[in-house]
Write a protein that holds these residues in place. Structure first.
Motif, PDB file in Angstrom:
ATOM      1  N   ALA A  99       0.805  -1.235   0.000  1.00 15.59           N
ATOM      2  CA  ALA A  99       0.000   0.000   0.000  1.00 15.59           C
ATOM      3  C   ALA A  99       0.836   1.283   0.000  1.00 15.59           C
ATOM      4  CB  ALA A  99      -1.001   0.006   1.150  1.00 15.59           C
ATOM      5  N   LEU A 100       1.929   1.284  -0.758  1.00 12.02           N
ATOM      6  CA  LEU A 100       2.712   2.502  -0.973  1.00 12.02           C
ATOM      7  C   LEU A 100       2.559   2.889  -2.446  1.00 12.02           C
ATOM      8  CD1 LEU A 100       4.761   4.606   0.159  1.00 12.02           C
ATOM      9  CD2 LEU A 100       6.554   3.119  -0.768  1.00 12.02           C
ATOM     10  N   PRO A 101       1.798   3.942  -2.742  1.00 12.94           N
ATOM     11  CA  PRO A 101       1.633   4.340  -4.135  1.00 12.94           C
ATOM     12  C   PRO A 101       2.961   4.777  -4.759  1.00 12.94           C
ATOM     13  CG  PRO A 101       0.048   5.456  -2.722  1.00 12.94           C
ATOM     14  CD  PRO A 101       1.025   4.774  -1.826  1.00 12.94           C
ATOM     15  N   VAL A 102       3.209   4.296  -5.974  1.00  9.61           N
ATOM     16  CA  VAL A 102       4.398   4.672  -6.734  1.00  9.61           C
ATOM     17  C   VAL A 102       3.923   5.207  -8.076  1.00  9.61           C
ATOM     18  CG1 VAL A 102       6.519   3.871  -7.835  1.00  9.61           C
ATOM     19  CG2 VAL A 102       5.848   2.951  -5.609  1.00  9.61           C
ATOM     20  N   MET A 103       4.237   6.466  -8.331  1.00  4.09           N
ATOM     21  CA  MET A 103       3.817   7.129  -9.562  1.00  4.09           C
ATOM     22  C   MET A 103       5.046   7.371 -10.431  1.00  4.09           C
ATOM     23  SD  MET A 103       1.099   9.730  -7.808  1.00  4.09           S
ATOM     24  CE  MET A 103       0.353  10.271  -9.352  1.00  4.09           C
ATOM     25  N   VAL A 104       5.016   6.870 -11.650  1.00  6.14           N
ATOM     26  CA  VAL A 104       6.136   7.024 -12.573  1.00  6.14           C
ATOM     27  C   VAL A 104       5.827   8.181 -13.518  1.00  6.14           C
ATOM     28  CG1 VAL A 104       7.502   5.915 -14.367  1.00  6.14           C
ATOM     29  CG2 VAL A 104       6.728   4.589 -12.384  1.00  6.14           C
ATOM     30  N   CYS A 105       6.656   9.223 -13.433  1.00  2.20           N
ATOM     31  CA  CYS A 105       6.489  10.395 -14.280  1.00  2.20           C
ATOM     32  C   CYS A 105       7.840  11.116 -14.360  1.00  2.20           C
ATOM     33  CB  CYS A 105       5.415  11.328 -13.714  1.00  2.20           C
ATOM     34  SG  CYS A 105       5.073  12.755 -14.766  1.00  2.20           S
ATOM     35  N   PRO A 106       8.629  10.847 -15.410  1.00  7.06           N
ATOM     36  CA  PRO A 106       9.958  11.446 -15.510  1.00  7.06           C
ATOM     37  C   PRO A 106       9.950  12.977 -15.442  1.00  7.06           C
ATOM     38  CG  PRO A 106       9.682   9.750 -17.178  1.00  7.06           C
ATOM     39  CD  PRO A 106       8.341   9.938 -16.530  1.00  7.06           C
ATOM     40  N   GLU A 107       8.943  13.614 -16.034  1.00  6.80           N
ATOM     41  CA  GLU A 107       8.882  15.079 -16.039  1.00  6.80           C
ATOM     42  C   GLU A 107       8.684  15.628 -14.631  1.00  6.80           C
ATOM     43  OE1 GLU A 107       7.815  13.244 -19.807  1.00  6.80           O
ATOM     44  OE2 GLU A 107       6.816  13.107 -17.873  1.00  6.80           O
ATOM     45  N   ALA A 108       7.775  15.036 -13.886  1.00  8.10           N
ATOM     46  CA  ALA A 108       7.536  15.482 -12.503  1.00  8.10           C
ATOM     47  C   ALA A 108       8.748  15.176 -11.639  1.00  8.10           C
ATOM     48  CB  ALA A 108       6.290  14.819 -11.936  1.00  8.10           C
ATOM     49  N   SER A 124      -5.960   9.099 -10.193  1.00  8.70           N
ATOM     50  CA  SER A 124      -6.061   9.806 -11.474  1.00  8.70           C
ATOM     51  C   SER A 124      -4.699   9.997 -12.138  1.00  8.70           C
ATOM     52  CB  SER A 124      -6.713  11.180 -11.271  1.00  8.70           C
ATOM     53  OG  SER A 124      -5.826  12.059 -10.602  1.00  8.70           O
ATOM     54  N   GLY A 125      -3.619   9.890 -11.356  1.00 10.53           N
ATOM     55  CA  GLY A 125      -2.277  10.115 -11.879  1.00 10.53           C
ATOM     56  C   GLY A 125      -1.820  11.562 -11.817  1.00 10.53           C
ATOM     57  N   ARG A 126      -2.609  12.426 -11.212  1.00  7.84           N
ATOM     58  CA  ARG A 126      -2.291  13.855 -11.159  1.00  7.84           C
ATOM     59  C   ARG A 126      -1.226  14.149 -10.108  1.00  7.84           C
ATOM     60  NH1 ARG A 126      -4.021  17.865  -7.870  1.00  7.84           N
ATOM     61  NH2 ARG A 126      -3.935  19.984  -8.685  1.00  7.84           N
ATOM     62  N   ILE A 127      -0.241  14.966 -10.507  1.00 10.11           N
ATOM     63  CA  ILE A 127       0.822  15.442  -9.629  1.00 10.11           C
ATOM     64  C   ILE A 127       0.853  16.955  -9.784  1.00 10.11           C
ATOM     65  CG2 ILE A 127       3.308  15.395  -9.133  1.00 10.11           C
ATOM     66  CD1 ILE A 127       3.344  12.650 -10.650  1.00 10.11           C
ATOM     67  N   ALA A 128       0.846  17.705  -8.670  1.00 12.82           N
ATOM     68  CA  ALA A 128       0.821  19.171  -8.758  1.00 12.82           C
ATOM     69  C   ALA A 128       1.710  19.779  -7.682  1.00 12.82           C
ATOM     70  CB  ALA A 128      -0.610  19.689  -8.597  1.00 12.82           C
ATOM     71  N   GLN A 129       2.404  20.845  -8.091  1.00 16.35           N
ATOM     72  CA  GLN A 129       3.238  21.605  -7.149  1.00 16.35           C
ATOM     73  C   GLN A 129       3.361  23.032  -7.667  1.00 16.35           C
ATOM     74  OE1 GLN A 129       7.633  21.137  -6.942  1.00 16.35           O
ATOM     75  NE2 GLN A 129       7.306  20.644  -4.778  1.00 16.35           N
ATOM     76  N   GLY A 130       3.026  23.991  -6.818  1.00 20.08           N
ATOM     77  CA  GLY A 130       3.232  25.400  -7.140  1.00 20.08           C
ATOM     78  C   GLY A 130       2.596  25.861  -8.440  1.00 20.08           C
ATOM     79  N   GLY A 131       1.384  25.417  -8.721  1.00 16.50           N
ATOM     80  CA  GLY A 131       0.689  25.835  -9.934  1.00 16.50           C
ATOM     81  C   GLY A 131       1.062  25.044 -11.177  1.00 16.50           C
ATOM     82  N   ARG A 132       2.006  24.128 -11.077  1.00 19.64           N
ATOM     83  CA  ARG A 132       2.374  23.276 -12.217  1.00 19.64           C
ATOM     84  C   ARG A 132       1.767  21.894 -12.019  1.00 19.64           C
ATOM     85  NH1 ARG A 132       8.544  23.194 -12.109  1.00 19.64           N
ATOM     86  NH2 ARG A 132       8.053  22.871  -9.931  1.00 19.64           N
ATOM     87  N   GLU A 133       1.442  21.229 -13.107  1.00 25.48           N
ATOM     88  CA  GLU A 133       0.843  19.892 -13.035  1.00 25.48           C
ATOM     89  C   GLU A 133       1.497  18.950 -14.024  1.00 25.48           C
ATOM     90  OE1 GLU A 133      -3.350  19.342 -13.125  1.00 25.48           O
ATOM     91  OE2 GLU A 133      -3.740  21.056 -11.822  1.00 25.48           O
ATOM     92  N   TRP A 134       1.519  17.673 -13.640  1.00 27.70           N
ATOM     93  CA  TRP A 134       2.023  16.607 -14.489  1.00 27.70           C
ATOM     94  C   TRP A 134       1.045  15.448 -14.425  1.00 27.70           C
ATOM     95  CZ3 TRP A 134       4.693  19.257 -10.800  1.00 27.70           C
ATOM     96  CH2 TRP A 134       5.720  20.098 -11.251  1.00 27.70           C
ATOM     97  N   GLN A 135       1.116  14.583 -15.422  1.00 31.80           N
ATOM     98  CA  GLN A 135       0.225  13.434 -15.481  1.00 31.80           C
ATOM     99  C   GLN A 135       1.038  12.152 -15.515  1.00 31.80           C
ATOM    100  OE1 GLN A 135      -3.212  13.630 -15.304  1.00 31.80           O
ATOM    101  NE2 GLN A 135      -3.046  11.416 -15.006  1.00 31.80           N
ATOM    102  N   ALA A 136       0.884  11.345 -14.491  1.00 32.64           N
ATOM    103  CA  ALA A 136       1.477  10.007 -14.448  1.00 32.64           C
ATOM    104  C   ALA A 136       0.393   9.009 -14.839  1.00 32.64           C
ATOM    105  CB  ALA A 136       1.987   9.704 -13.040  1.00 32.64           C
ATOM    106  N   ALA A 137       0.782   7.779 -15.047  1.00 27.90           N
ATOM    107  CA  ALA A 137      -0.206   6.734 -15.293  1.00 27.90           C
ATOM    108  C   ALA A 137      -1.083   6.587 -14.052  1.00 27.90           C
ATOM    109  CB  ALA A 137       0.487   5.414 -15.612  1.00 27.90           C
TER     110      ALA A 137
END
Length: 164
Positions: A99-108, A124-137
Motif C-alpha cells: 500500500a505505498l503508491p508509486v507514480m512514474v512520471c519522468p517530467e515530474a 487519477s495520476g495527477r501530480i501538482a506543485q506550485g501551480g504546475r501539473e504533471w500526469q502520471a499513469a
C-alpha cells in the motif's frame, strides 16, 4: 486517496540496499526500520521526513533485491508515496502489495522541488506543485483497490470474506 506532503529527493539508481541496509533485515516492524531508511545515502533523511511526505527519485529506483523491507522502511520513515522517473518492476509490485503508491512520471520527477509541498492523486495520476501539473499513469482498477484496502493481504481477506 489524495496525498499532500513535502518533497524529499534522491537521485538515480537508488537500490534496495541503499533504501534499507542488509544489517536491518532481521527487523520487520515499520517503526523500527524507518529510522534507518536511506541512512547510508543521507544520515539525516529519516529525521527530516514527516508523516505523509513524498519521496521523489530519479531513474531505476528500487532496483536490487526484492526485499519488502525497503517499502516498510520508507513507510516507517513517514513516506506516503513515491514519484520517480522509473522504478524497478519488483519494487513497484512490492510497493503496491504493501500500500505505498508509486507514480512514474519522468517530467515530474525532474521538476518537483525539494522541501516544497506536492499534491498527488494516484488514482487519477495527477501530480501538482506550485501551480504546475504533471500526469502520471493512473493507479486504477485492481491496483487502486489494493491500495485502498491497505495492501494485498487486506484486499484478499476482504475479497474472501465477501465470497469473491
Amino acid at each position: 486517496m489524495p496525498i499532500e506532503g513535502l518533497v524529499h529527493r534522491v537521485g538515480d539508481h537508488v537500490d534496495t540496499d541503499v533504501i534499507i541496509p542488509g544489517r536491518y533485515l532481521t527487523l520487520r516492524d515499520r517503526a523500527q526500520l524507518g529510522p534507518h531508511c536511506l541512512e547510508g545515502l543521507d544520515p539525516g533523511f529519516a529525521a527530516r521526513v514527516g508523516p505523509g511526505d513524498v519521496l521523489v527519485a530519479g531513474r531505476n529506483f528500487g532496483s536490487g533485491s526484492s526485499r519488502e523491507h525497503a517499502i516498510l522502511a520508507l513507510q516507517g520513515a513517514g513516506i506516503a508515496a513515491v514519484v520517480a522517473a522509473s522504478v524497478a518492476r519488483i519494487f513497484f509490485r512490492n510497493a503496491i502489495n504493501l500500500a505505498l503508491p508509486v507514480m512514474v512520471c519522468p517530467e515530474a520527477a525532474a521538476a518537483l522541488r525539494e522541501g516544497e509541498a506536492v499534491e498527488l492523486d494516484p488514482v487519477s495520476g495527477r501530480i501538482a506543485q506550485g501551480g504546475r501539473e504533471w500526469q502520471a499513469a493512473a493507479l486504477a482498477g485492481e491496483v487502486a483497490a489494493i491500495l485502498a484496502a491497505g495492501g494485498l493481504v487486506p484486499h484478499l481477506r476482504g475479497a474472501l470474506a465477501a465470497g469473491r
